[in-house]
Write a protein that holds these residues in place. Structure first.
Motif, PDB file in Angstrom:
ATOM      1  N   UNK A   1      59.207 -60.322  -5.221  1.00 21.87           N
ATOM      2  CA  UNK A   1      58.169 -60.982  -5.809  1.00 21.87           C
ATOM      3  C   UNK A   1      56.785 -60.433  -5.040  1.00 21.87           C
ATOM      4  N   UNK A   2      56.891 -59.656  -4.521  1.00 16.54           N
ATOM      5  CA  UNK A   2      55.903 -58.640  -4.009  1.00 16.54           C
ATOM      6  C   UNK A   2      54.812 -58.294  -5.541  1.00 16.54           C
ATOM      7  N   UNK A   3      56.187 -57.300  -5.960  1.00 20.46           N
ATOM      8  CA  UNK A   3      55.919 -56.522  -7.155  1.00 20.46           C
ATOM      9  C   UNK A   3      55.404 -57.559  -8.105  1.00 20.46           C
ATOM     10  N   UNK A   4      56.076 -58.093  -8.427  1.00 21.91           N
ATOM     11  CA  UNK A   4      55.592 -58.871  -9.539  1.00 21.91           C
ATOM     12  C   UNK A   4      54.000 -59.422  -9.199  1.00 21.91           C
ATOM     13  N   UNK A   5      53.936 -60.475  -7.692  1.00 24.09           N
ATOM     14  CA  UNK A   5      52.162 -60.822  -7.896  1.00 24.09           C
ATOM     15  C   UNK A   5      51.683 -60.078  -7.694  1.00 24.09           C
ATOM     16  N   UNK A   6      51.633 -59.157  -6.815  1.00 26.04           N
ATOM     17  CA  UNK A   6      50.849 -58.014  -7.406  1.00 26.04           C
ATOM     18  C   UNK A   6      50.344 -57.263  -8.627  1.00 26.04           C
ATOM     19  N   UNK A   7      51.505 -57.211  -9.663  1.00 26.99           N
ATOM     20  CA  UNK A   7      51.131 -57.026 -10.558  1.00 26.99           C
ATOM     21  C   UNK A   7      50.052 -58.387 -11.909  1.00 26.99           C
ATOM     22  N   UNK A   8      51.213 -59.635 -11.803  1.00 31.95           N
ATOM     23  CA  UNK A   8      49.878 -60.604 -11.792  1.00 31.95           C
ATOM     24  C   UNK A   8      48.635 -61.120 -11.166  1.00 31.95           C
ATOM     25  N   UNK A   9      48.196 -60.780 -10.519  1.00 36.19           N
ATOM     26  CA  UNK A   9      47.146 -60.901  -9.089  1.00 36.19           C
ATOM     27  C   UNK A   9      46.548 -59.662 -10.289  1.00 36.19           C
ATOM     28  N   UNK A  10      46.565 -58.643 -10.411  1.00 36.04           N
ATOM     29  CA  UNK A  10      45.505 -57.906 -11.212  1.00 36.04           C
ATOM     30  C   UNK A  10      44.938 -58.004 -12.672  1.00 36.04           C
ATOM     31  N   UNK A  11      45.880 -58.426 -13.418  1.00 36.00           N
ATOM     32  CA  UNK A  11      45.979 -59.014 -14.600  1.00 36.00           C
ATOM     33  C   UNK A  11      44.751 -60.494 -14.081  1.00 36.00           C
ATOM     34  N   UNK A  12      44.665 -61.525 -12.892  1.00 34.33           N
ATOM     35  CA  UNK A  12      43.922 -62.232 -13.222  1.00 34.33           C
ATOM     36  C   UNK A  12      44.149 -63.337 -13.171  1.00 34.33           C
ATOM     37  N   UNK A  13      45.796 -63.241 -13.569  1.00 41.57           N
ATOM     38  CA  UNK A  13      46.155 -65.082 -13.121  1.00 41.57           C
ATOM     39  C   UNK A  13      46.210 -65.798 -11.424  1.00 41.57           C
ATOM     40  N   UNK A  14      46.058 -67.096 -11.957  1.00 39.29           N
ATOM     41  CA  UNK A  14      45.506 -67.685 -11.537  1.00 39.29           C
ATOM     42  C   UNK A  14      46.321 -68.206 -10.176  1.00 39.29           C
ATOM     43  N   UNK A  15      47.501 -68.040 -10.037  1.00 37.02           N
ATOM     44  CA  UNK A  15      47.615 -68.549  -9.660  1.00 37.02           C
ATOM     45  C   UNK A  15      50.125 -68.509  -9.452  1.00 37.02           C
ATOM     46  N   UNK A  16      50.489 -67.633  -8.686  1.00 33.40           N
ATOM     47  CA  UNK A  16      51.948 -67.063  -8.768  1.00 33.40           C
ATOM     48  C   UNK A  16      52.812 -68.295  -7.762  1.00 33.40           C
ATOM     49  N   UNK A  17      53.583 -68.794  -8.220  1.00 37.97           N
ATOM     50  CA  UNK A  17      54.917 -69.314  -7.037  1.00 37.97           C
ATOM     51  C   UNK A  17      56.403 -68.442  -7.656  1.00 37.97           C
ATOM     52  N   UNK A  18      56.468 -67.953  -6.831  1.00 37.00           N
ATOM     53  CA  UNK A  18      57.650 -67.024  -6.595  1.00 37.00           C
ATOM     54  C   UNK A  18      59.027 -67.994  -6.127  1.00 37.00           C
ATOM     55  N   UNK A  19      59.942 -68.008  -7.182  1.00 37.36           N
ATOM     56  CA  UNK A  19      61.036 -68.686  -6.374  1.00 37.36           C
ATOM     57  C   UNK A  19      62.342 -68.155  -6.751  1.00 37.36           C
ATOM     58  N   UNK A  20      63.505 -68.571  -5.711  1.00 40.85           N
ATOM     59  CA  UNK A  20      64.568 -67.444  -5.975  1.00 40.85           C
ATOM     60  C   UNK A  20      65.518 -68.589  -6.737  1.00 40.85           C
ATOM     61  N   UNK A  21      66.927 -68.275  -7.728  1.00 41.28           N
ATOM     62  CA  UNK A  21      67.200 -68.576  -8.228  1.00 41.28           C
ATOM     63  C   UNK A  21      68.903 -68.786  -7.864  1.00 41.28           C
ATOM     64  N   UNK A  22      69.453 -69.077  -8.827  1.00 42.76           N
ATOM     65  CA  UNK A  22      70.995 -69.205  -9.698  1.00 42.76           C
ATOM     66  C   UNK A  22      71.125 -70.172 -10.775  1.00 42.76           C
TER      67      UNK A  22
END
Length: 447
Positions: free
Chosen positions: A172-193
């Motif tokens: 979640x941290x790696x993806x959020x950092x990357x997507x934030x650099x792209x300018x994605x305004x809102x990112x929500x991480x959810x663990x699932x199966x």
């Protein structure tokens, strides 16, 4: 007992529509997630579920393969992958949904562009065992380019990593950092199966360390706005109506769908690209005269002056008209098998207008690993994302894609056979991107 106001509010909430797209790498379990979402939200008909159970048994599977609810093509079922965009429609008491299940394989990235182009939310799947991979970054980049306002990171197959919180937190941290650099305004991480159903529709008993929403709960509550009336008013003319009958000898109307904003009788408008102005004298909607019309209504607008207006022209408020130009600078997602090269002649389709054009420059191609720009690639191939400068034979009135997804987008088309080559977005690439320098050399152009 609920009051009439409360009942009205419930009805409004129930009729809210959310368009969302799913994306993920091959074998991340994307189709299984969609199937689980449909199954557990009671959005699958009995005969559909029976057909899936029968198909699963014929393949030697004891439990029904929920991925078969979306993978309908024979090749998809045989290979266990998604090839084309599959659209599904379902509803809960809180909201209606249009879901675009897009392919995950790198060669079908262009299909994600189609599915996400109208989405307000994108669900990006990641296999908890593999973490963020190149295709994950590609999907995040496409979502950012298309200005999708909400992105959900669904970390799938948590059952295969013993539902470990540190695994989820690192991804979640790696993806959020990357997507934030792209300018994605809102990112929500959810663990699932998706296979077991954890945190898809029902909360997981195996991840008590997670206190956020399930996938469905987030889809039902994420704020979305369909208010196009607040945008810059734009009306692409689709057809000129001149009946020239005894009943309507002087009728001249301009028919089309309002792309954004609202138009009113008595309002002064500018006709583009000519730049001439006139006043709206009447608006006809469904055979009735109205004083105001707004997006996305289809109407006929009549003007006070007889101006040479044809299909492809654009009406805009006189004080809020976009600038016209024959040089289009944009980011494109290349979707064709054949390359797009500098000097290539193409057709550019913008709203209802199609003009001849030449690819003047390809200043850069995006490198997804570090978001750097590879300069002067010379051409773009299938699934490439790059900057282009296109010279058109006639002026175009484009908005920046960041301001309007409707009037800031266009297609590049092969004039020989009509094949769509690339989907373009005018203006800056990403919300936080730095402008790429483009040489301003007009020499050698024949229009």
């Amino acid at each position: 007992m609920s009051t009439s106001t409360e009942q009205s509010a419930d009805l409004t909430a129930a009729t809210t529509l959310l368009r969302f797209a799913t994306a993920g790498s091959v074998d991340d379990g994307k189709s299984t997630l969609v199937g689980r979402l449909l199954h557990d939200s009671k959005s699958v008909l009995a005969d559909q579920l029976e057909a899936v159970e029968h198909a699963s048994r014929s393949r030697g599977q004891e439990a029904p393969d929920l991925a078969l609810l979306t993978d309908g093509l024979r090749a998809e079922r045989e290979q266990g992958i998604t090839i084309d965009v599959a659209y599904r429609y379902f509803a809960t008491p809180q909201r209606r949904f249009i879901l675009a299940d897009t392919p995950g394989h790198v060669q079908y990235t262009r299909n994600m562009v189609t599915g996400a182009s109208t989405a307000e939310l994108a669900v990006v799947l990641v296999d908890a065992r593999n973490g963020v991979v190149e295709q994950t970054r590609r999907h995040a980049a496409v979502a950012a380019l298309l200005r999708v306002p909400h992105v959900v990171l669904a970390v799938n197959k948590m059952d295969l990593v013993d539902y470990a919180e540190p695994v989820f937190a690192a991804i979640a941290e790696e993806f959020t950092t990357y997507a934030s650099e792209l300018g994605v305004p809102e990112i929500t991480a959810i663990p699932i199966s998706a296979l077991a159903g954890d945190n898809v529709v029902e909360p997981s008993a195996n991840m008590d360390w997670y206190g956020g929403p399930t996938v469905l709960e987030h889809l039902e509550t994420v704020p979305v706005s369909h208010d196009l009336t607040a945008c810059h008013a734009r009306f692409p003319v689709q057809y000129v109506i001149r009946p020239q009958t005894a009943e309507h000898p002087d009728y001249r109307g301009y028919a089309g769908q309002i792309a954004a904003g609202a138009f009113r009788v008595g309002e002064e408008v500018t006709v583009l690209p000519s730049g001439k102005t006139s006043t709206i004298t009447a608006i006809d909607a469904l055979g009735e005269a109205v004083d105001i019309a707004w997006a996305p209504q289809s109407v006929t607008i009549r003007l006070a002056d007889d101006i040479d207006i044809s299909r492809g022209d654009l009406l805009a408020p006189a004080g809020d008209a976009p600038a016209t130009s024959q040089d289009v600078e944009a980011t494109v997602c290349h979707v064709a098998d054949r390359p797009l090269a500098v000097g290539q002649r193409v057709l550019l389709k913008h709203t209802t207008r199609t003009v001849k054009a030449i690819v003047k420059e390809i200043p850069s191609r995006l490198t997804l690993d570090d978001l750097s720009q590879h300069p002067d690639p010379g051409q773009l191939v299938a699934n490439d994302i790059g900057r282009v400068v296109v010279r058109t034979a006639e002026p175009l009135a484009l908005d920046a894609y960041a301001d309007s997804r409707r009037t800031g987008s266009f297609l590049l088309i092969d004039p020989a056979d009509g094949t769509t080559l690339a989907a373009g977005m005018a203006g800056e690439s990403f919300a936080t991107a730095k402008a790429v320098a483009v040489a301003d050399d007009e020499e050698g152009w024949d229009f």
